[in-house]
Design a protein around this motif. Structure first.
Motif, PDB file in Angstrom:
ATOM      1  N   PHE A  96       7.006  -0.116   5.787  1.00  0.00           N
ATOM      2  CA  PHE A  96       5.730  -0.375   6.459  1.00  0.00           C
ATOM      3  C   PHE A  96       5.015  -1.561   5.829  1.00  0.00           C
ATOM      4  CE2 PHE A  96       1.115   0.267   6.529  1.00  0.00           C
ATOM      5  CZ  PHE A  96       0.875   0.306   7.899  1.00  0.00           C
TER       6      PHE A  96
ATOM      7  N   LYS B  53       6.237  -4.170   4.213  1.00  0.00           N
ATOM      8  CA  LYS B  53       6.872  -5.457   4.523  1.00  0.00           C
ATOM      9  C   LYS B  53       6.776  -5.808   6.002  1.00  0.00           C
ATOM     10  CE  LYS B  53      10.032  -6.773   0.943  1.00  0.00           C
ATOM     11  NZ  LYS B  53      11.377  -7.322   0.692  1.00  0.00           N
ATOM     12  N   GLU B  54       6.922  -4.815   6.861  1.00  0.00           N
ATOM     13  CA  GLU B  54       6.973  -5.091   8.294  1.00  0.00           C
ATOM     14  C   GLU B  54       5.587  -5.263   8.918  1.00  0.00           C
ATOM     15  OE1 GLU B  54       9.199  -1.894   9.971  1.00  0.00           O
ATOM     16  OE2 GLU B  54      10.939  -2.247   8.670  1.00  0.00           O
ATOM     17  N   VAL B  55       4.599  -4.572   8.382  1.00  0.00           N
ATOM     18  CA  VAL B  55       3.268  -4.575   8.997  1.00  0.00           C
ATOM     19  C   VAL B  55       2.239  -5.338   8.154  1.00  0.00           C
ATOM     20  CG1 VAL B  55       1.364  -3.136   9.837  1.00  0.00           C
ATOM     21  CG2 VAL B  55       3.743  -2.396  10.161  1.00  0.00           C
ATOM     22  N   LEU B  56       2.188  -5.068   6.848  1.00  0.00           N
ATOM     23  CA  LEU B  56       1.128  -5.622   6.014  1.00  0.00           C
ATOM     24  C   LEU B  56       1.416  -7.043   5.536  1.00  0.00           C
ATOM     25  CD1 LEU B  56       0.115  -2.524   3.859  1.00  0.00           C
ATOM     26  CD2 LEU B  56      -0.832  -3.320   6.035  1.00  0.00           C
TER      27      LEU B  56
ATOM     28  N   ASN C  41       1.376  -9.840   6.608  1.00  0.00           N
ATOM     29  CA  ASN C  41       0.857 -10.521   7.784  1.00  0.00           C
ATOM     30  C   ASN C  41      -0.216 -11.512   7.348  1.00  0.00           C
ATOM     31  OD1 ASN C  41      -1.159 -10.918   9.980  1.00  0.00           O
ATOM     32  ND2 ASN C  41       0.222  -9.612  11.145  1.00  0.00           N
TER      33      ASN C  41
END
Length: 265
Positions: A101, A103-106, A108
């Motif tokens: 989560f 790496k993929e979402v935060l 950013n």
């Protein structure tokens, strides 16, 4: 060659910002975004932290070795090591559970810019608070204080928050002097960053290529050299000047990043 130059530049940024309350990961993500730098599995930003880890070891080797030799007979040394482990565990547990989560979402750039700005205002507020230091030795904090600092460190899983900023400010709010707070932040960085490095490498080593290894090594070397300089100077600087310069830097970088994202995407 272009990737090597970018890796050296990003490694320099990592080393200069890792132990300052400005968020090294946030800076790496923003600069990498605008450079168009893409790392396989977003591992570069994590793995080059090994350079910063070795910088701490090189600067604090004598003190760490003294503590290690005293472990068999000195209860204070054992208590300090337990304190570091207690402070490290929350980030280790939460990081393992939320690794994907994060790496993929935060990871950013929009989130980075907003947290950089918000953190800057927090530092401005902190620098104006009338602290009364009751703890001046990072190796002798109460165990409950080590745990609370470790919990606050978890906030830095949001890029832009700053691991060193969260731990230093948290320690000061609990009575640590600026110097002791910054020094414990260094000590806590060792297991935290080593754990992140190991976990990320084990998760992604199968997808890394020889070219990835070259850029990571270049970034690591630059990070090590820059981090040694910062570790040797940060304690004295923070003790004299506080956090206001870092607060304004965060706000400026965050605002500039937002402007760039709006203008260029």
């Amino acid at each position: 060659m272009a990737n090597i130059i970018e890796a050296l530049f990003l490694g320099l940024i990592e080393g200069l910002t890792e132990f300052l309350p400005v968020s090294s990961t946030g800076h790496l993500l923003l600069v990498g975004h605008f450079l168009g730098f893409q790392s396989t599995g977003k591992t570069f930003e994590v793995l080059i932290q090994l350079g910063a880890i070795l910088a701490i070891l090189s600067v604090y080797f004598s003190k760490l070795w003294t503590i290690a030799k005293a472990l068999p007979y000195d209860p204070d040394a054992r208590r300090f090591v337990v304190g570091v482990v207690v402070a490290f565990l929350p980030a280790a547990l939460i990081g393992a559970v939320l690794h994907g989560f994060i790496k993929e979402v935060l990871f950013n750039p929009w989130i980075v810019c907003m947290t950089l700005i918000a953190g800057g205002f927090v530092l401005l507020l902190v620098d104006r608070m009338p602290f009364q230091a009751t703890q001046d030795d990072a190796t002798r904090f109460p165990l409950s204080m080590y745990l609370k600092i470790g919990l606050l460190q978890c906030l830095a899983m949001i890029p832009g928050v700053s691991r060193s900023g969260a731990t230093i400010v948290g320690a000061m709010l609990m009575g640590a002097s600026k110097r002791a707070a910054a020094e414990f932040s260094f000590f806590l960085a060792l297991p935290t960053m080593a754990g992140a490095f190991t976990y990320d490498l084990l998760k992604n080593y199968k997808i890394l290529s020889a070219d990835d290894a070259v850029t990571i090594v270049a970034g690591f070397i630059a990070a090590f050299i820059a981090a040694v300089v910062v570790v040797r100077t940060l304690l004295a600087y923070v003790s004299r000047h506080g956090f206001t310069p870092f607060a304004y830097w965060r706000i400026i970088v965050g605002a500039a990043g937002l402007a760039g994202l709006i203008a260029f995407g």
